[in-house]
Design a protein around this motif. Structure first.
Motif, PDB file in Angstrom:
ATOM      1  N   GLU A 301     -91.790  19.198  -9.364  1.00 53.68           N
ATOM      2  CA  GLU A 301     -93.041  19.274  -8.608  1.00 53.68           C
ATOM      3  C   GLU A 301     -92.983  18.438  -7.334  1.00 53.68           C
ATOM      4  OE1 GLU A 301     -96.321  18.350 -11.164  1.00 53.68           O
ATOM      5  OE2 GLU A 301     -95.805  19.900 -12.631  1.00 53.68           O
ATOM      6  N   ALA A 302     -91.783  18.266  -6.801  1.00 49.62           N
ATOM      7  CA  ALA A 302     -91.622  17.455  -5.592  1.00 49.62           C
ATOM      8  C   ALA A 302     -92.462  17.972  -4.438  1.00 49.62           C
ATOM      9  CB  ALA A 302     -90.150  17.403  -5.187  1.00 49.62           C
ATOM     10  N   HIS A 303     -92.626  19.291  -4.356  1.00 49.70           N
ATOM     11  CA  HIS A 303     -93.414  19.852  -3.249  1.00 49.70           C
ATOM     12  C   HIS A 303     -94.850  19.350  -3.284  1.00 49.70           C
ATOM     13  CE1 HIS A 303     -94.145  22.556  -6.665  1.00 49.70           C
ATOM     14  NE2 HIS A 303     -95.261  22.915  -6.070  1.00 49.70           N
ATOM     15  N   LYS A 304     -95.383  19.100  -4.497  1.00 53.73           N
ATOM     16  CA  LYS A 304     -96.739  18.567  -4.608  1.00 53.73           C
ATOM     17  C   LYS A 304     -96.801  17.130  -4.084  1.00 53.73           C
ATOM     18  CE  LYS A 304     -98.071  21.401  -8.595  1.00 53.73           C
ATOM     19  NZ  LYS A 304     -98.558  21.383  -9.996  1.00 53.73           N
ATOM     20  N   ALA A 305     -95.741  16.373  -4.353  1.00 54.27           N
ATOM     21  CA  ALA A 305     -95.692  14.994  -3.859  1.00 54.27           C
ATOM     22  C   ALA A 305     -95.689  14.966  -2.334  1.00 54.27           C
ATOM     23  CB  ALA A 305     -94.452  14.295  -4.407  1.00 54.27           C
ATOM     24  N   PHE A 306     -94.901  15.847  -1.721  1.00 56.26           N
ATOM     25  CA  PHE A 306     -94.841  15.899  -0.256  1.00 56.26           C
ATOM     26  C   PHE A 306     -96.171  16.377   0.332  1.00 56.26           C
ATOM     27  CE2 PHE A 306     -90.404  15.338  -0.986  1.00 56.26           C
ATOM     28  CZ  PHE A 306     -89.879  14.845   0.190  1.00 56.26           C
TER      29      PHE A 306
END
Length: 323
Positions: A301-306
């Motif tokens: 879910e890295a895209h959510k962090a960015f």
């Protein structure tokens, strides 16, 4: 190994080659990495001080455990828990330099540790080395609700500052700043903020101003800093250019100092880290320095962090867990 890579679609989780280390390098099994503002630029393929570029693992701050050491390394051993500011943070393995890592204090999780190195070394360098902070002096953090500001206020208190002042543009964040060392808070959007600071300092102004914003706030910062005081520029969130009142700067004899790490040599960075570790290491062990974690995301879910970083609605650090 798995890594979060920069490409035209944003951050993508994919397979990548395990990094190679030299005789003075350390291979670390990364357990957590935290986001910094520069990660938004690196995500688009930009570079930053030799880090980043399209196709490379993202992230500049990590924590994990040593799994291999180079032949000339004496400071670290396999199994040591370490944290560092370094590239390739959002990957299962990263390479650390022997002189550019910190030991993770006992009782501090990898997620917590991944939030500390960048702000710790940057703030010690700004406050002590460049800012010449002396016992009892007044410090103002312009843009204090950032991770840097949160660390800076606590470090300033630990290093002997008297009054600590912090700014934020939201009431919720201003209320929380007092949890992390702020004696006074203000909204930098209000025209009367300089008068408020001068009143709080008996008309004198602050001894030291740590500036994360710059842009149109610089001239007011000159007014809020005492004659002969110091202003240290760390960030330019409000603008990378703007009007500068040279006459005011000259008349008030203020030292305005830039403190970027990007053009420092590895030896210079290592010296900063050693100073920060010596001065603030005990504070970490005592629990006098802490960083709130806004949220923790798995690699998937890295895209959510960015996205959350880009929205600028977080307080404290956004962390990616590297399982």
């Amino acid at each position: 190994m798995r890594a979060i890579i920069s490409n035209s679609h944003g951050p993508v989780l994919q397979e990548a080659s395990k990094p190679v280390y030299g005789s003075d390098g350390v291979l670390v099994r990364v357990r957590a990495g935290s986001l910094n503002r520069i990660d938004l630029a690196l995500m688009k393929g930009m570079t930053h001080g030799g880090l980043g570029g399209s196709g490379f693992p993202l992230g500049v701050e990590w924590a994990g455990e040593v799994v291999e050491v180079g032949g000339s390394v004496t400071r670290w051993a396999v199994g040591d828990r370490v944290m560092a500011a370094g590239g390739g943070a959002f990957a299962e393995f990263a390479v650390g330099s022997e002189r550019q890592m910190y030991a993770v204090p006992e009782g501090v999780s990898f997620e917590q540790a991944a939030c500390l190195p960048v702000s710790m070394q940057t703030m010690h360098d700004a406050l002590s080395t460049n800012g010449k902070l002396a016992q009892g002096q007044t410090v103002l953090f312009q843009g204090a609700s950032s991770g840097m500001g949160i660390m800076g206020m606590q470090a300033a208190k630990y290093l002997g500052a008297g009054m600590v002042i912090g700014s934020s543009t939201t009431q919720e964040r201003r209320d929380r700043l007092k949890e992390f060392g702020a004696d006074m808070v203000f909204d930098s959007r209000l025209p009367e903020w300089v008068s408020e600071v001068l009143e709080a300092t008996n008309g004198r102004g602050v001894d030291l101003l740590i500036d994360f914003l710059a842009g149109p706030l610089v001239n007011d910062g000159l007014l809020a800093t005492r004659i002969g005081g110091r202003m240290i520029n760390i960030g330019r969130m409000a603008g990378e250019s703007g009007e500068f009142n040279f006459d005011l700067h000259n008349m008030r004899r203020i030292k305005y100092i830039g403190a970027s790490f990007r053009l420092r040599t590895p030896e210079e960075v290592a010296a900063v880290i050693e100073k920060a570790s010596e001065a603030l290491g005990p504070a970490l062990k005592e629990g006098a320095l802490r960083m709130p974690m806004d949220s923790v995301y798995p690699m998937e879910e890295a895209h959510k962090a960015f996205e959350k970083m880009a929205q600028n609605k977080h307080f404290g650090k956004i962390v990616i867990s590297i399982d």
